[in-house]
Design an enzyme around this catalytic site. Structure first.
Site, PDB file in Angstrom:
ATOM      1  N   GLY A   1       1.056  -1.221   0.099  1.00  0.00           N
ATOM      2  CA  GLY A   1       0.016   0.003  -0.100  1.00  0.00           C
ATOM      3  C   GLY A   1       0.901   1.319   0.134  1.00  0.00           C
ATOM      4  N   ARG A   2       1.577   1.465   1.113  1.00  0.00           N
ATOM      5  CA  ARG A   2       2.266   2.617   1.360  1.00  0.00           C
ATOM      6  C   ARG A   2       3.428   2.757   0.332  1.00  0.00           C
ATOM      7  NH1 ARG A   2       3.277   4.475   6.768  1.00  0.00           N
ATOM      8  NH2 ARG A   2       2.569   2.458   7.364  1.00  0.00           N
TER       9      ARG A   2
ATOM     10  N   TYR B   1       1.557   8.096  15.558  1.00  0.00           N
ATOM     11  CA  TYR B   1       2.642   7.235  15.565  1.00  0.00           C
ATOM     12  C   TYR B   1       3.916   8.216  15.662  1.00  0.00           C
ATOM     13  CZ  TYR B   1      -0.884   4.916  12.756  1.00  0.00           C
ATOM     14  OH  TYR B   1      -2.136   4.478  12.133  1.00  0.00           O
TER      15      TYR B   1
ATOM     16  N   CYS C   1      -8.255  22.597  17.565  1.00  0.00           N
ATOM     17  CA  CYS C   1      -8.143  23.229  18.986  1.00  0.00           C
ATOM     18  C   CYS C   1      -7.482  22.434  20.103  1.00  0.00           C
ATOM     19  CB  CYS C   1      -9.454  23.377  19.424  1.00  0.00           C
ATOM     20  SG  CYS C   1     -10.355  24.731  18.641  1.00  0.00           S
TER      21      CYS C   1
ATOM     22  N   TYR D   1      -2.327   6.685   3.937  1.00  0.00           N
ATOM     23  CA  TYR D   1      -2.644   6.856   5.351  1.00  0.00           C
ATOM     24  C   TYR D   1      -2.867   8.362   5.673  1.00  0.00           C
ATOM     25  CZ  TYR D   1      -1.339   1.899   5.179  1.00  0.00           C
ATOM     26  OH  TYR D   1      -1.170   0.749   4.688  1.00  0.00           O
TER      27      TYR D   1
END
Ligand code: LLP
Length: 441
Positions: free
Chosen positions: A297-298, A339, A366, A394
């Site tokens: 994926g990444r 992470y 905030c 992601y």
């Protein structure tokens, strides 16, 4: 420009105006046309990563299937590209499956994952005839078999196995170790029980096994180890049940560069180690080499994405640091908060200048939503455009509406052309699901 060499990927370059350019499009012009924050996806780079996977693996094993892991980023235009490049697709929910089907992605080339698939998801997989359901637990095997019988369908399945490998990555994205919610463990008898149950269950055709050991991995040993352990287990299955499993899915996980200090292995190196490990393990166990499946994926979409933010107030705190506020943050990229993820950035409208200013880049939510804790960028002022690299994976996929922010738009850039592939959410989109019950009117 001095000795300064920015970390650039794919078609990114600094143009004659001194601006960052991606896919032949000036990012300053993109921000003006489409607004900020803006996700920019480099089509040529994305396609090249798909091709690199197929080239590297098929040169060593002609039968390899590369399934793009849609959890990294899945929008309809991306499904079209992945399909055109000849990849399969891994989905992790009804939502991802629906996206793929709506984009015309062939269901037969889709695999459905999940540690707790709902009835709706399993039924959808059966009705749409998805290529593989990757079952994750004994009860799911029973449930899928029951549905297959009531619906008069059959399902081709892989069993997800937890091979018991601990990887060097953030603990939240380690998945192959014994102490994990995913899959049936090799080191207990669960995986073997799963195989037995699957073989006995009507309506299910057990095609092979699956293991995904973690994400953003830089070491290749664990992939080799996974291949070895899985082949040993396949040999055990053959001995016990007389069945030769034809497919082995070794998941995704290859890391990418977020900062210049990151030096991930290349796809070629991954292919060499993984295919080598598989062939070696098969030779040792006298086992026919199964069809290898991958799920990156990444490493396909990560460096193809860049996020553009407008710079707001710049706050100098003498003797402490300089804060640069941007018009996004936690809601479009939760990875730093989740992470401790690091990123690299530059001032896109001053990309040809030396980065001399150490700053902290903060979002506009905030709370203390730090995007880049410590980064040295070009001298920056309010109104500049900040580009953050390697945000393809992601980021949009994990974006939220926290503080009721509208999620950003996404453009696909290629050879000077920019096309919207995700519209910017509107204020009306934000309230579209809200209901005021009559008694509060
Ligand atoms: N296959 C399975 C079964 C997976 O669970 C994953 C990722 C992949 C493939 C793709 O892995 P990749 O090639 O992208 O590393 N949100 C986290 C990453 C979670 C990854 C979960 N599984 C992050 O932002 O780092």
């Amino acid at each position: 420009m001095g000795s300064y060499q920015p970390m650039l990927f794919g078609t990114q370059r600094i143009n004659a105006a001194g601006h960052l350019e991606i896919g032949g499009c000036d990012t300053v012009a993109l921000a003006e046309e489409f607004g900020t924050p803006l996700y920019v996806l480099d089509e040529a780079h994305l396609r090249e990563r798909c091709r690199e996977y197929l080239r590297a693996f098929r040169a060593r094993l002609p039968e390899v299937e590369v399934a793009y892991a849609g959890k990294a980023l899945l929008v309809k235009a991306l499904c079209r590209i992945v399909e055109q490049e000849g990849l399969a697709l891994d989905v992790a929910s009804a939502g991802e499956l629906y996206t793929a089907l709506q984009a015309g992605f062939p269901a037969q080339r889709v695999k459905l994952h999940g540690n707790f698939k709902s009835d709706q998801e399993l039924l959808m997989a059966l009705h749409e005839s998805v290529g593989r359901v990757v079952v994750d637990s004994l009860s799911e095997i029973e449930r899928l078999s029951r549905f297959a019988q009531t619906e008069g369908r059959e399902a081709d399945i892989l069993i997800r196995v937890a091979p018991g490998i601990k990887t060097q990555t953030h603990t939240f994205i380690q998945t192959g170790q014994l102490d994990s919610k995913f899959g049936l463990s090799l080191s207990t008898s669960a995986a073997l029980e799963g195989v037995k149950l699957a073989l006995e269950s009507p309506g299910l055709r057990l095609r092979g096994l699956h293991a995904h050991i973690g994400s953003q991995l830089f070491g290749l040993d664990c992939f080799q180890k996974a291949a070895e352990l899985m082949v040993e287990f396949m040999a055990q299955v053959r001995e016990r049940f007389g069945v030769v499993l034809e497919e082995l899915d070794l998941g995704g996980g290859l890391g990418i560069a977020y900062t210049p200090e990151d030096t991930p292995p290349t796809i070629e190196e991954l292919a060499e180690i993984m295919v080598g490990g598989l062939q070696h393990a098969c030779a040792r166990a006298d086992y026919p080499v199964p069809k290898l499946i991958l799920e990156p994926g990444r490493s396909i979409v990560g460096t193809a994405g860049t996020t553009l933010y407008r710079v707001g107030p710049v706050k100098h705190i003498p003797g402490v640091r300089t804060y640069v506020a941007v018009d996004g943050g936690l809601s479009d990229n939760p990875r730093p908060a989740l992470y401790d993820a690091e990123y690299t950035a530059l001032v896109a409208n001053k990309a040809d200048q030396e980065p001399t200013q150490p700053v902290r880049v903060a979002g506009k939510h905030c709370e203390t939503d730090t995007l880049l804790a410590e980064v040295t960028i070009q001298p920056v002022e309010e109104g500049d455009l900040l580009a953050v690299f390697s945000t393809g994976a992601y980021n949009y996929a994990m974006a939220s509406n926290y503080n009721r922010f509208c999620r950003p738009a996404m453009v696909l850039v290629s050879e000077g052309q920019a096309d919207l592939i995700v519209l910017r959410e509107t204020l009306d989109d934000l309230i579209a699901q809200d209901v005021i019950p009559p008694r509060l009117q």
